[in-house]
Scaffold this motif. Structure first.
Motif, PDB file in Angstrom:
ATOM      1  N   LEU A 292      52.849  39.450  41.313  1.00 12.58           N
ATOM      2  CA  LEU A 292      51.805  39.977  42.198  1.00 12.58           C
ATOM      3  C   LEU A 292      52.403  40.777  43.339  1.00 12.58           C
ATOM      4  O   LEU A 292      51.872  41.821  43.737  1.00 12.58           O
ATOM      5  CB  LEU A 292      50.940  38.832  42.736  1.00 12.58           C
ATOM      6  N   TRP A 293      53.509  40.290  43.866  1.00 17.94           N
ATOM      7  CA  TRP A 293      54.192  41.056  44.923  1.00 17.94           C
ATOM      8  C   TRP A 293      54.689  42.395  44.373  1.00 17.94           C
ATOM      9  O   TRP A 293      54.552  43.431  45.040  1.00 17.94           O
ATOM     10  CB  TRP A 293      55.364  40.243  45.484  1.00 17.94           C
TER      11      TRP A 293
ATOM     12  N   SER B 242      53.572  34.720  41.364  1.00 16.44           N
ATOM     13  CA  SER B 242      53.697  35.181  42.750  1.00 16.44           C
ATOM     14  C   SER B 242      54.610  36.399  42.845  1.00 16.44           C
ATOM     15  O   SER B 242      54.301  37.385  43.529  1.00 16.44           O
ATOM     16  CB  SER B 242      54.232  34.045  43.613  1.00 16.44           C
TER      17      SER B 242
ATOM     18  N   LEU C 169      53.470  44.023  41.776  1.00 17.47           N
ATOM     19  CA  LEU C 169      52.301  44.868  41.518  1.00 17.47           C
ATOM     20  C   LEU C 169      51.745  45.451  42.807  1.00 17.47           C
ATOM     21  O   LEU C 169      51.384  46.630  42.872  1.00 17.47           O
ATOM     22  CB  LEU C 169      51.229  44.059  40.795  1.00 17.47           C
ATOM     23  N   GLY C 170      51.657  44.628  43.840  1.00 12.31           N
ATOM     24  CA  GLY C 170      51.167  45.120  45.127  1.00 12.31           C
ATOM     25  C   GLY C 170      52.045  46.222  45.687  1.00 12.31           C
ATOM     26  O   GLY C 170      51.541  47.248  46.198  1.00 12.31           O
ATOM     27  N   LEU C 171      53.356  46.048  45.591  1.00  9.44           N
ATOM     28  CA  LEU C 171      54.276  47.082  46.077  1.00  9.44           C
ATOM     29  C   LEU C 171      54.152  48.351  45.225  1.00  9.44           C
ATOM     30  O   LEU C 171      54.242  49.474  45.762  1.00  9.44           O
ATOM     31  CB  LEU C 171      55.707  46.561  46.036  1.00  9.44           C
ATOM     32  N   GLN C 172      53.930  48.184  43.911  1.00  4.93           N
ATOM     33  CA  GLN C 172      53.747  49.356  43.061  1.00  4.93           C
ATOM     34  C   GLN C 172      52.483  50.119  43.435  1.00  4.93           C
ATOM     35  O   GLN C 172      52.478  51.356  43.460  1.00  4.93           O
ATOM     36  CB  GLN C 172      53.683  48.924  41.587  1.00  4.93           C
ATOM     37  N   VAL C 173      51.415  49.382  43.701  1.00  3.13           N
ATOM     38  CA  VAL C 173      50.158  50.041  44.096  1.00  3.13           C
ATOM     39  C   VAL C 173      50.343  50.794  45.407  1.00  3.13           C
ATOM     40  O   VAL C 173      49.942  51.964  45.533  1.00  3.13           O
ATOM     41  CB  VAL C 173      49.030  48.990  44.232  1.00  3.13           C
ATOM     42  N   LEU C 174      50.945  50.119  46.380  1.00  2.00           N
ATOM     43  CA  LEU C 174      51.179  50.788  47.667  1.00  2.00           C
ATOM     44  C   LEU C 174      52.060  52.017  47.486  1.00  2.00           C
ATOM     45  O   LEU C 174      51.815  53.073  48.083  1.00  2.00           O
ATOM     46  CB  LEU C 174      51.820  49.808  48.645  1.00  2.00           C
TER      47      LEU C 174
ATOM     48  N   LEU D 126      47.848  51.548  36.960  1.00  2.00           N
ATOM     49  CA  LEU D 126      47.650  50.128  37.248  1.00  2.00           C
ATOM     50  C   LEU D 126      47.412  49.343  35.963  1.00  2.00           C
ATOM     51  O   LEU D 126      47.912  48.225  35.803  1.00  2.00           O
ATOM     52  CB  LEU D 126      46.472  49.948  38.204  1.00  2.00           C
TER      53      LEU D 126
END
Length: 425
Positions: free
Chosen positions: A139-140, A136, A142-147, A12
């Motif tokens: 962030l999307w 935006s 990054l969020g998909l990478q985290v998931l 991350l």
């Protein structure tokens, strides 16, 4: 922190840095591309008007073209060289009731001996809008990478790290006194295979060294006992002969030295057994009973040293500890309190479900109290103590996860052992 958690945090952190740099680059690329396309669109509009004028189309002064109020075509009475200018300007927006930043393209075109001023402009996309859009999107991403990372971690880390967890579990349960090394388990991951082979070699050597050390300690203890016993017997026979006072004094000192040597041998052998975990057990003992019985057995020793004893012992304090270690622990603590006391001194003993505390009067220490838990460390170097009593106590409490402390205050020495980790309800 688990390996997967640490990997995820590093992933991350790297992703945030990379996406941050990528976001800045993307912002400038997108902004420049939008501005460039907007300018090209306005230049194309200028070229279209120029073409229509060249084809003979006429326009009224300030007449709108295709209902585009942002396009102005003005014939001039004076001659101007063909010229095109691109600039930023602020234009009042009636709908928003404020000035908005616009791109303005102005041109002078000479057509059929007439110079025309052609101007067009339009709203630029604001930097804040581009920035918000880029943030935006990032962030999307990054969020998909985290998931994705979490999902892959839970799905893959289970079977992937199973050999590692098995090896770690076997190491945690490894008992050297069982004399069995950990045989390497097969795995198709090279790093885990190398780890298992290393663990096998390491435990095999540890077991071999343990057996050799144990055999040496047992042999050394046994072989030392024999000459000591013989020497004691010879001294006893010697005392029965006609000796003068000086000779008898020599014999007495030699006998004291042999007794000290015998105690040293026994203590070192005991330390070796404790450190080799030869007293591991799941038994429980009533430490209250052991202490009360021990006090009765030491009454003669207390009388000989003219010591006063005060006790506060709770009934039925049950501990999970090997019975022999419990007795050795108490015996060494009490003997330490007696041997290092002063004439007409005192001993206080407290026992409850939380701790065992034994305090005694004594001489002021010339060293840190914690140092006395080390082997052959004594408060008085010229004392008859062999310096192993508290060392044995320390090994016992460490093996049973019982915190211990040694404090002094106004010639009072206090050893406290926490019993919370070994007491049973």
């Amino acid at each position: 922190m688990k390996l997967f958690t640490k990997f995820l945090l590093i992933y991350l952190a790297v992703s945030v840095v990379v996406l941050g740099i990528g976001g800045i680059i993307s912002y400038h690329i997108i902004k420049d591309e939008i501005d460039r396309e907007l300018k090209f669109e306005f230049l194309d509009r200028i070229d279209r008007v120029t073409y229509l004028l060249e084809q003979g189309k006429t326009f009224a002064k300030f007449r709108e073209l295709d209902q585009d109020e942002n396009l102005i075509i003005t014939p001039l009475s004076t001659f101007k060289e063909n010229n095109t200018q691109v600039s930023d300007t602020l234009i009042w927006d009636d709908r928003l009731e404020r000035e908005e930043k616009n791109v303005k393209v102005s041109a002078f075109r000479n057509i059929n001996d007439t110079t025309y001023f052609i101007s067009t402009y339009g709203n630029m996309i604001e930097s804040n809008d581009v920035r918000e859009a880029v943030i935006s999107i990032l962030l999307w991403i990054l969020g998909l990478q985290v998931l994705g990372a979490v999902g892959i971690g839970f799905v893959v880390s289970g079977p992937l790290f199973k050999p590692f967890r098995n090896t770690l579990n076997r190491i945690q349960n490894f008992q050297i006194n069982e004399k069995k090394y950990l045989k390497a388990e097969p795995t198709n991951v090279k790093e885990f295979r190398d780890l298992n082979i290393f663990v096998e070699e390491m435990t095999k050597k540890a077991v071999s060294d343990f057996n050799n050390l144990k055999e040496f300690a047992e042999n050394a203890s046994h072989e030392l006992q024999t000459p000591v016993a013989i020497a004691k017997g010879k001294l006893e026979l010697l005392t029965e002969t006609n000796l003068n006072e000086q000779q008898y004094s020599y014999v007495e000192k030699l006998e004291t030295t042999l007794n000290k040597l015998s105690r040293l041998n026994d203590s070192l052998a005991l330390l070796t057994k404790i450190e080799n975990h030869e007293f591991s057990t799941n038994e429980t003992v009533n430490i209250s009973t052991i202490i009360k019985d021990g006090i009765d057995a030491f009454q003669e020793l207390l009388s000989l040293n003219n010591l006063k004893l005060a006790t506060d012992i709770s009934d039925s304090v049950i501990l999970k500890i090997h019975p022999s270690l419990a007795e050795i622990l108490w015996s060494n603590l009490f003997r330490n309190a007696v041997n290092h006391n002063i004439q007409n001194g005192e001993i206080n003993i407290k026992l409850n479900s939380d701790y065992l505390e034994i305090s005694n009067t004594g001489k002021e220490l010339n060293t840190e109290p914690s140092v006395l838990f080390e082997r052959f460390k004594k408060g008085e170097q010229n004392s008859d103590s062999i310096g192993l009593g508290l060392s044995i106590v320390k090994r016992i409490v460490d093996q049973n996860a019982m915190p211990i402390s040694y404090t002094t205050e106004k010639n009072w020495h206090t050893v406290r052992i926490s019993l919370k980790s070994v007491k049973t309800d």
